[in-house]
Motif scaffolding. Structure first.
Motif, PDB file in Angstrom:
ATOM      1  N   HIS A 229       0.785  -1.239   0.000  1.00  0.00           N
ATOM      2  CA  HIS A 229       0.000   0.000   0.000  1.00  0.00           C
ATOM      3  C   HIS A 229       0.814   1.285   0.000  1.00  0.00           C
ATOM      4  O   HIS A 229       0.345   2.323   0.474  1.00  0.00           O
ATOM      5  N   GLY A 230       2.036   1.246  -0.527  1.00  0.00           N
ATOM      6  CA  GLY A 230       2.750   2.489  -0.758  1.00  0.00           C
ATOM      7  C   GLY A 230       1.930   3.389  -1.659  1.00  0.00           C
ATOM      8  O   GLY A 230       1.196   2.915  -2.529  1.00  0.00           O
ATOM      9  N   LEU A 231       2.041   4.710  -1.457  1.00  0.00           N
ATOM     10  CA  LEU A 231       1.196   5.661  -2.185  1.00  0.00           C
ATOM     11  C   LEU A 231       2.058   6.653  -2.963  1.00  0.00           C
ATOM     12  O   LEU A 231       2.974   7.261  -2.411  1.00  0.00           O
ATOM     13  N   LYS A 232       1.744   6.794  -4.241  1.00  0.00           N
ATOM     14  CA  LYS A 232       2.399   7.778  -5.102  1.00  0.00           C
ATOM     15  C   LYS A 232       1.345   8.402  -6.017  1.00  0.00           C
ATOM     16  O   LYS A 232       0.189   7.983  -6.027  1.00  0.00           O
ATOM     17  N   ALA A 233       1.767   9.384  -6.769  1.00  0.00           N
ATOM     18  CA  ALA A 233       0.890   9.920  -7.806  1.00  0.00           C
ATOM     19  C   ALA A 233       0.716   8.865  -8.893  1.00  0.00           C
ATOM     20  O   ALA A 233       1.649   8.125  -9.212  1.00  0.00           O
ATOM     21  N   ASN A 234      -0.476   8.789  -9.441  1.00  0.00           N
ATOM     22  CA  ASN A 234      -0.723   7.923 -10.588  1.00  0.00           C
ATOM     23  C   ASN A 234      -0.019   8.533 -11.815  1.00  0.00           C
ATOM     24  O   ASN A 234      -0.091   9.742 -12.005  1.00  0.00           O
ATOM     25  N   PRO A 235       0.696   7.778 -12.644  1.00  0.00           N
ATOM     26  CA  PRO A 235       0.782   6.325 -12.739  1.00  0.00           C
ATOM     27  C   PRO A 235       2.064   5.735 -12.148  1.00  0.00           C
ATOM     28  O   PRO A 235       2.458   4.633 -12.537  1.00  0.00           O
ATOM     29  N   TYR A 236       2.714   6.444 -11.224  1.00  0.00           N
ATOM     30  CA  TYR A 236       3.948   5.917 -10.633  1.00  0.00           C
ATOM     31  C   TYR A 236       3.653   4.717  -9.757  1.00  0.00           C
ATOM     32  O   TYR A 236       4.492   3.857  -9.561  1.00  0.00           O
ATOM     33  N   TYR A 237       2.486   4.666  -9.152  1.00  0.00           N
ATOM     34  CA  TYR A 237       1.782   3.443  -8.799  1.00  0.00           C
ATOM     35  C   TYR A 237       0.494   3.489  -9.600  1.00  0.00           C
ATOM     36  O   TYR A 237      -0.061   4.562  -9.865  1.00  0.00           O
ATOM     37  N   LYS A 238      -0.032   2.319  -9.975  1.00  0.00           N
ATOM     38  CA  LYS A 238      -1.261   2.285 -10.759  1.00  0.00           C
ATOM     39  C   LYS A 238      -1.923   0.930 -10.594  1.00  0.00           C
ATOM     40  O   LYS A 238      -1.344  -0.007 -10.026  1.00  0.00           O
ATOM     41  N   ILE A 239      -3.135   0.829 -11.087  1.00  0.00           N
ATOM     42  CA  ILE A 239      -3.843  -0.444 -11.070  1.00  0.00           C
ATOM     43  C   ILE A 239      -3.256  -1.353 -12.139  1.00  0.00           C
ATOM     44  O   ILE A 239      -3.109  -0.973 -13.301  1.00  0.00           O
ATOM     45  N   ASN A 240      -2.913  -2.562 -11.721  1.00  0.00           N
ATOM     46  CA  ASN A 240      -2.420  -3.589 -12.641  1.00  0.00           C
ATOM     47  C   ASN A 240      -3.403  -4.752 -12.630  1.00  0.00           C
ATOM     48  O   ASN A 240      -3.360  -5.606 -11.746  1.00  0.00           O
ATOM     49  N   GLY A 241      -4.323  -4.749 -13.564  1.00  0.00           N
ATOM     50  CA  GLY A 241      -5.366  -5.776 -13.576  1.00  0.00           C
ATOM     51  C   GLY A 241      -6.551  -5.342 -12.735  1.00  0.00           C
ATOM     52  O   GLY A 241      -7.190  -4.332 -13.022  1.00  0.00           O
ATOM     53  N   ASP A 242      -6.819  -6.090 -11.659  1.00  0.00           N
ATOM     54  CA  ASP A 242      -7.924  -5.737 -10.773  1.00  0.00           C
ATOM     55  C   ASP A 242      -7.575  -4.507  -9.939  1.00  0.00           C
ATOM     56  O   ASP A 242      -6.409  -4.278  -9.581  1.00  0.00           O
ATOM     57  N   GLY A 243      -8.602  -3.720  -9.599  1.00  0.00           N
ATOM     58  CA  GLY A 243      -8.372  -2.550  -8.764  1.00  0.00           C
ATOM     59  C   GLY A 243      -9.657  -1.794  -8.491  1.00  0.00           C
ATOM     60  O   GLY A 243     -10.694  -2.028  -9.117  1.00  0.00           O
ATOM     61  N   ILE A 244      -9.565  -0.871  -7.531  1.00  0.00           N
ATOM     62  CA  ILE A 244     -10.713  -0.068  -7.122  1.00  0.00           C
ATOM     63  C   ILE A 244     -10.478   1.380  -7.514  1.00  0.00           C
ATOM     64  O   ILE A 244      -9.393   1.931  -7.291  1.00  0.00           O
ATOM     65  N   GLY A 245     -11.502   2.003  -8.094  1.00  0.00           N
ATOM     66  CA  GLY A 245     -11.479   3.438  -8.338  1.00  0.00           C
ATOM     67  C   GLY A 245     -12.288   4.140  -7.262  1.00  0.00           C
ATOM     68  O   GLY A 245     -13.504   3.945  -7.163  1.00  0.00           O
ATOM     69  N   TYR A 246     -11.617   4.936  -6.416  1.00  0.00           N
ATOM     70  CA  TYR A 246     -12.272   5.613  -5.302  1.00  0.00           C
ATOM     71  C   TYR A 246     -12.452   7.105  -5.608  1.00  0.00           C
ATOM     72  O   TYR A 246     -11.516   7.759  -6.092  1.00  0.00           O
ATOM     73  N   TYR A 247     -13.626   7.647  -5.264  1.00  0.00           N
ATOM     74  CA  TYR A 247     -13.950   9.049  -5.526  1.00  0.00           C
ATOM     75  C   TYR A 247     -14.481   9.703  -4.255  1.00  0.00           C
ATOM     76  O   TYR A 247     -15.248   9.098  -3.501  1.00  0.00           O
ATOM     77  N   PRO A 248     -14.108  10.962  -4.007  1.00  0.00           N
ATOM     78  CA  PRO A 248     -14.382  11.578  -2.705  1.00  0.00           C
ATOM     79  C   PRO A 248     -15.819  12.038  -2.517  1.00  0.00           C
ATOM     80  O   PRO A 248     -16.514  12.431  -3.445  1.00  0.00           O
ATOM     81  N   SER A 249     -16.237  12.007  -1.234  1.00  0.00           N
ATOM     82  CA  SER A 249     -17.562  12.472  -0.826  1.00  0.00           C
ATOM     83  C   SER A 249     -17.467  12.972   0.614  1.00  0.00           C
ATOM     84  O   SER A 249     -16.610  12.504   1.377  1.00  0.00           O
TER      85      SER A 249
END
Length: 347
Positions: free
Chosen positions: A213-233
């Motif tokens: 779960h390291g975090l970077k700006a996309n696409p320096y980490y990105k979804i590879n195959g399966d993944g979740i797209g999260y949007y703020p609320s």
């Protein structure tokens, strides 16, 4: 008959009436002051929430559905720290399997006269591995990583995002929007911060790797195959329908809300020690995770926790050509400074 005793009674009665009137007036004044303060706090909280929503990341989470500890991808879902109904850090690993992983993101707003600094932090109950040689040494309970965004006050309602620093394990990574004037100072820039349109506004895009779960700006980490797209609320915390759900809302939660994460910093069921140090307890694996006020990159000049507690200094160290840049805080509750500039009580 008028005598000294009668005078004393009358004087005492008159004094009592005066004191009662003063006390009643004072109570009314105090009530008005308290109501005004509460209204101001509520207004300030609403402003911070809307500001946090404006710059909250569109967040991509890579998932891995294989391995003993993946729970078919659920171990990579973001959720609340108290997702299982308590603030006990040492039952989170086991409770991941049964409790719903409703998506949450923790935020804090720190302010100077020239900039806002917003931290966003995403929690996972498990930092896990599918390598059998890392079943203990490569895993641990609780994981909290995130991003600091630097927002320049430019006269518009929500300002302009000029820089971001992300947290990936025990390292910080620097990202700048394309075409800006800000440049690297004492730390290298690691990449370009991309944006995605959501609800009519351009939001920064971040991503987390599966398992660690390291975090970077996309696409320096990105979804590879399966993944979740999260949007703020500000109001909705959704649970992914599966490990490849690309439209899930996460709820923004203020770190400083009453009874929230900052108020839990002395909770010895959640954190090690009683000094508010911010190191999460863990009953599984090795290592651990930290709250934002304890994030650190040992190779960088800014000190322990300063990404959250002293973000103006960190940004000043990382970047140059920042323009008018104030290092003095008007709102920094990590340091006990409220939005009105007065010292707030630390519980």
């Amino acid at each position: 008959m008028f005598n000294k005793f009668t005078f004393s009674l009358r004087s005492t009665a008159l004094l009592s009436l005066v004191l009662f009137a003063v006390t009643a007036c004072s109570d009314s004044e105090f009530q008005r002051i308290e109501e005004t303060a509460a209204d101001a706090q509520g207004s300030a909280a609403a402003v911070e929430a809307n500001l946090a929503l404006r710059w909250a990341p569109v967040h991509y989470q890579d998932t891995d559905v294989t391995g003993t500890y993946s729970l078919t991808g659920k171990s990579d879902y973001i959720t609340a720290i108290n997702f299982d109904g308590d603030w006990n850090a040492t039952n989170n690993w086991n409770n991941t399997a049964n409790a719903a992983a409703a998506a949450h993101c923790y935020y804090s707003v720190v302010e100077t006269s020239t900039h806002w600094f917003i931290v966003y932090a995403f929690f996972h109950p498990r930092d896990w591995s599918d390598n059998p040689f890392e079943y203990y040494l490569g895993q641990h309970e609780n994981d909290l990583e995130g991003v600091l965004t630097c927002i320049q006050k430019d006269g518009s309602t929500y300002g302009k995002l000029v820089a971001a620093v992300t947290v990936a394990h025990s390292d910080f990574y620097s990202f700048l929007p394309a075409g800006g004037s800000v440049q690297a100072n004492q730390e290298d820039v690691d990449g370009t911060l991309s944006f995605e349109n959501y609800n009519g506004e351009a939001h920064p895009v971040t991503a987390q790797e599966a398992k660690g779960h390291g975090l970077k700006a996309n696409p320096y980490y990105k979804i590879n195959g399966d993944g979740i797209g999260y949007y703020p609320s500000l109001t909705v915390a959704e649970v992914p329908s599966n490990a490849n759900d690309r439209d899930v809302k996460y709820k923004l939660v203020n770190i400083f809300e009453a009874g929230g994460l900052w108020d839990q910093r002395f909770n010895t069921a959640l954190f090690n020690g009683t000094d508010g140090g911010g190191s999460f307890k863990s009953s599984f694996g090795s290592g651990g995770a930290n709250a934002p006020w304890a994030w650190d990159d040992g190779n960088d000049l800014p000190g322990w926790g300063e990404l959250a507690t002293n973000p103006a200094r960190l940004i000043d160290v990382y970047y140059k050509n920042l323009g008018n840049f104030d290092l003095n805080y008007s709102n920094n509750r990590y340091r006990g400074i409220s939005t009105s500039g007065v010292i707030a009580q630390n519980n």
